[in-house]
Design a protein around this motif. Structure first.
Motif, PDB file in Angstrom:
ATOM      1  N   GLY A 129      16.669  79.974  64.787  1.00 22.42           N
ATOM      2  CA  GLY A 129      15.477  78.725  65.281  1.00 22.42           C
ATOM      3  C   GLY A 129      15.012  78.926  66.546  1.00 22.42           C
ATOM      4  O   GLY A 129      15.466  80.180  67.239  1.00 22.42           O
ATOM      5  N   GLU A 130      14.244  78.122  67.091  1.00 23.72           N
ATOM      6  CA  GLU A 130      13.870  78.357  68.465  1.00 23.72           C
ATOM      7  C   GLU A 130      14.617  77.785  69.429  1.00 23.72           C
ATOM      8  O   GLU A 130      15.549  76.843  68.947  1.00 23.72           O
ATOM      9  CB  GLU A 130      12.425  77.364  68.334  1.00 23.72           C
ATOM     10  CG  GLU A 130      11.369  77.682  67.701  1.00 23.72           C
ATOM     11  CD  GLU A 130      10.532  78.891  68.035  1.00 23.72           C
ATOM     12  OE1 GLU A 130      10.551  79.022  69.435  1.00 23.72           O
ATOM     13  OE2 GLU A 130      10.106  79.627  67.196  1.00 23.72           O
ATOM     14  N   ILE A 131      14.613  78.287  70.489  1.00 25.08           N
ATOM     15  CA  ILE A 131      15.415  77.749  71.718  1.00 25.08           C
ATOM     16  C   ILE A 131      14.580  76.469  72.201  1.00 25.08           C
ATOM     17  O   ILE A 131      14.023  76.742  73.186  1.00 25.08           O
ATOM     18  CB  ILE A 131      15.634  78.864  72.971  1.00 25.08           C
ATOM     19  CG1 ILE A 131      16.208  80.153  72.228  1.00 25.08           C
ATOM     20  CG2 ILE A 131      16.449  78.305  73.894  1.00 25.08           C
ATOM     21  CD1 ILE A 131      17.852  80.095  71.419  1.00 25.08           C
ATOM     22  N   ASP A 132      15.022  75.416  71.627  1.00 22.62           N
ATOM     23  CA  ASP A 132      14.225  74.160  71.818  1.00 22.62           C
ATOM     24  C   ASP A 132      15.140  73.234  72.331  1.00 22.62           C
ATOM     25  O   ASP A 132      14.558  71.839  72.863  1.00 22.62           O
ATOM     26  CB  ASP A 132      13.495  73.798  70.732  1.00 22.62           C
ATOM     27  CG  ASP A 132      14.180  73.343  69.348  1.00 22.62           C
ATOM     28  OD1 ASP A 132      15.783  73.308  69.578  1.00 22.62           O
ATOM     29  OD2 ASP A 132      13.918  73.160  68.340  1.00 22.62           O
ATOM     30  N   GLY A 133      16.528  73.120  72.532  1.00 24.47           N
ATOM     31  CA  GLY A 133      17.172  72.019  73.081  1.00 24.47           C
ATOM     32  C   GLY A 133      17.486  70.908  71.976  1.00 24.47           C
ATOM     33  O   GLY A 133      18.022  70.053  72.484  1.00 24.47           O
ATOM     34  N   ILE A 134      17.023  71.102  70.745  1.00 26.50           N
ATOM     35  CA  ILE A 134      17.462  70.168  69.658  1.00 26.50           C
ATOM     36  C   ILE A 134      18.353  70.533  68.849  1.00 26.50           C
ATOM     37  O   ILE A 134      18.454  71.653  68.275  1.00 26.50           O
ATOM     38  CB  ILE A 134      16.003  69.839  68.976  1.00 26.50           C
ATOM     39  CG1 ILE A 134      14.868  69.319  69.901  1.00 26.50           C
ATOM     40  CG2 ILE A 134      16.247  68.795  67.861  1.00 26.50           C
ATOM     41  CD1 ILE A 134      13.400  69.254  69.302  1.00 26.50           C
ATOM     42  N   ALA A 135      19.391  69.858  68.787  1.00 29.93           N
ATOM     43  CA  ALA A 135      20.448  70.114  67.736  1.00 29.93           C
ATOM     44  C   ALA A 135      20.337  69.821  66.365  1.00 29.93           C
ATOM     45  O   ALA A 135      20.927  68.722  66.050  1.00 29.93           O
ATOM     46  CB  ALA A 135      21.887  69.581  68.488  1.00 29.93           C
ATOM     47  N   GLY A 136      19.426  70.551  65.689  1.00 28.75           N
ATOM     48  CA  GLY A 136      19.031  70.220  64.511  1.00 28.75           C
ATOM     49  C   GLY A 136      19.827  71.000  63.456  1.00 28.75           C
ATOM     50  O   GLY A 136      20.871  71.535  63.780  1.00 28.75           O
ATOM     51  N   PRO A 137      19.466  70.734  62.239  1.00 25.46           N
ATOM     52  CA  PRO A 137      20.428  71.337  61.269  1.00 25.46           C
ATOM     53  C   PRO A 137      20.715  72.884  61.184  1.00 25.46           C
ATOM     54  O   PRO A 137      21.863  73.343  60.899  1.00 25.46           O
ATOM     55  CB  PRO A 137      19.688  71.098  59.860  1.00 25.46           C
ATOM     56  CG  PRO A 137      18.332  70.631  60.094  1.00 25.46           C
ATOM     57  CD  PRO A 137      18.279  70.376  61.502  1.00 25.46           C
ATOM     58  N   ASP A 138      19.889  73.773  61.815  1.00 27.57           N
ATOM     59  CA  ASP A 138      20.219  75.190  61.853  1.00 27.57           C
ATOM     60  C   ASP A 138      21.338  75.215  62.792  1.00 27.57           C
ATOM     61  O   ASP A 138      21.990  76.215  63.068  1.00 27.57           O
ATOM     62  CB  ASP A 138      18.756  75.955  62.274  1.00 27.57           C
ATOM     63  CG  ASP A 138      17.806  75.905  60.885  1.00 27.57           C
ATOM     64  OD1 ASP A 138      18.386  75.935  59.874  1.00 27.57           O
ATOM     65  OD2 ASP A 138      16.715  76.422  61.066  1.00 27.57           O
ATOM     66  N   THR A 139      20.798  74.703  64.004  1.00 26.96           N
ATOM     67  CA  THR A 139      21.808  74.631  65.286  1.00 26.96           C
ATOM     68  C   THR A 139      23.195  74.319  64.885  1.00 26.96           C
ATOM     69  O   THR A 139      24.166  74.779  64.999  1.00 26.96           O
ATOM     70  CB  THR A 139      21.119  73.796  66.372  1.00 26.96           C
ATOM     71  OG1 THR A 139      20.133  74.256  66.660  1.00 26.96           O
ATOM     72  CG2 THR A 139      22.188  73.961  67.736  1.00 26.96           C
ATOM     73  N   ARG A 140      23.205  73.097  64.179  1.00 31.34           N
ATOM     74  CA  ARG A 140      24.561  72.457  63.698  1.00 31.34           C
ATOM     75  C   ARG A 140      25.260  73.424  62.673  1.00 31.34           C
ATOM     76  O   ARG A 140      26.287  73.711  62.788  1.00 31.34           O
ATOM     77  CB  ARG A 140      24.327  71.441  63.028  1.00 31.34           C
ATOM     78  CG  ARG A 140      23.885  70.269  64.053  1.00 31.34           C
ATOM     79  CD  ARG A 140      23.635  68.813  63.409  1.00 31.34           C
ATOM     80  NE  ARG A 140      23.016  68.033  64.276  1.00 31.34           N
ATOM     81  CZ  ARG A 140      23.943  66.764  64.425  1.00 31.34           C
ATOM     82  NH1 ARG A 140      24.962  66.513  64.216  1.00 31.34           N
ATOM     83  NH2 ARG A 140      23.281  65.927  65.452  1.00 31.34           N
ATOM     84  N   ALA A 141      24.607  74.374  61.780  1.00 37.41           N
ATOM     85  CA  ALA A 141      25.187  75.297  60.856  1.00 37.41           C
ATOM     86  C   ALA A 141      25.777  76.409  61.736  1.00 37.41           C
ATOM     87  O   ALA A 141      26.641  76.890  61.315  1.00 37.41           O
ATOM     88  CB  ALA A 141      24.055  75.694  59.852  1.00 37.41           C
ATOM     89  N   ALA A 142      25.014  76.978  62.710  1.00 34.12           N
ATOM     90  CA  ALA A 142      25.551  77.871  63.246  1.00 34.12           C
ATOM     91  C   ALA A 142      26.425  77.534  64.416  1.00 34.12           C
ATOM     92  O   ALA A 142      27.697  78.186  64.446  1.00 34.12           O
ATOM     93  CB  ALA A 142      24.342  78.501  64.288  1.00 34.12           C
ATOM     94  N   PHE A 143      26.863  76.269  64.723  1.00 37.06           N
ATOM     95  CA  PHE A 143      27.835  75.651  65.475  1.00 37.06           C
ATOM     96  C   PHE A 143      29.017  75.632  64.758  1.00 37.06           C
ATOM     97  O   PHE A 143      30.049  75.841  65.113  1.00 37.06           O
ATOM     98  CB  PHE A 143      27.438  74.575  66.234  1.00 37.06           C
ATOM     99  CG  PHE A 143      28.387  73.940  67.317  1.00 37.06           C
ATOM    100  CD1 PHE A 143      28.772  74.668  68.240  1.00 37.06           C
ATOM    101  CD2 PHE A 143      28.500  72.572  67.392  1.00 37.06           C
ATOM    102  CE1 PHE A 143      29.436  74.250  69.222  1.00 37.06           C
ATOM    103  CE2 PHE A 143      29.251  71.933  68.538  1.00 37.06           C
ATOM    104  CZ  PHE A 143      30.112  73.015  69.370  1.00 37.06           C
TER     105      PHE A 143
END
Length: 148
Positions: A129-143
């Motif tokens: 995803g974008e480097i947008d500072g929002i911990a959305g579903p894609d960020t959470r999945a990668a985390f």
């Protein structure tokens, strides 16, 4: 009782109730005005950092992150699976060293912390995803992949 007299009686009762209610409301306002002039001043306080922010990690996954932080980034708190202020301070030290985090080491996983985390996750953990500072579903999945 004649119809006209009944109407006047009801109107009189309504007026008395209205006046009484108005007096109570005015008394409340007068009291509030008096209370605000007592010299008491409100003081703004900084917003408190959230107690924990696991961004979708289970307790076991968060413990894995805390173990990583304890091994490499000076985390000395409990390995309890709750990513609190001290966990995020340690993570911010990591992110500042390698992933472009430039904010304060304050333990607040805000926008700048999430952007740096997204850069880490994009490099090695499948975040697209974008480097947008929002911990959305894609960020959470990668985390979650990072924490596994």
């Amino acid at each position: 009782m004649r119809p006209n007299a009944l109407g006047r009686t009801i109107a009189g009762v309504v007026a008395v109730v209205g006046l009484a209610a108005g007096s109570v409301a005015t008394a409340g306002t007068a009291f509030a005005a008096t209370a605000s002039t007592t010299g008491t001043t409100a003081v703004a306080q900084p917003a408190a950092v959230a107690a924990t922010q696991n961004f979708g990690l289970t307790t076991a996954e968060a413990k894995n992150v805390q173990n990583f932080l304890a091994d490499y980034w000076g985390y000395t708190g409990a390995i309890d699976g709750q990513l609190g202020t001290n966990s995020w301070k340690a993570f911010q030290r990591c992110l500042a060293t390698y992933w472009g985090y430039t904010g304060a080491i304050d333990g607040d996983p805000g926008t700048n912390t999430i952007k740096a985390l997204q850069r880490l996750l994009k490099d090695d953990y499948g975040y697209t995803g974008e480097i947008d500072g929002i911990a959305g579903p894609d960020t959470r999945a990668a985390f979650k992949r990072f924490a596994a």
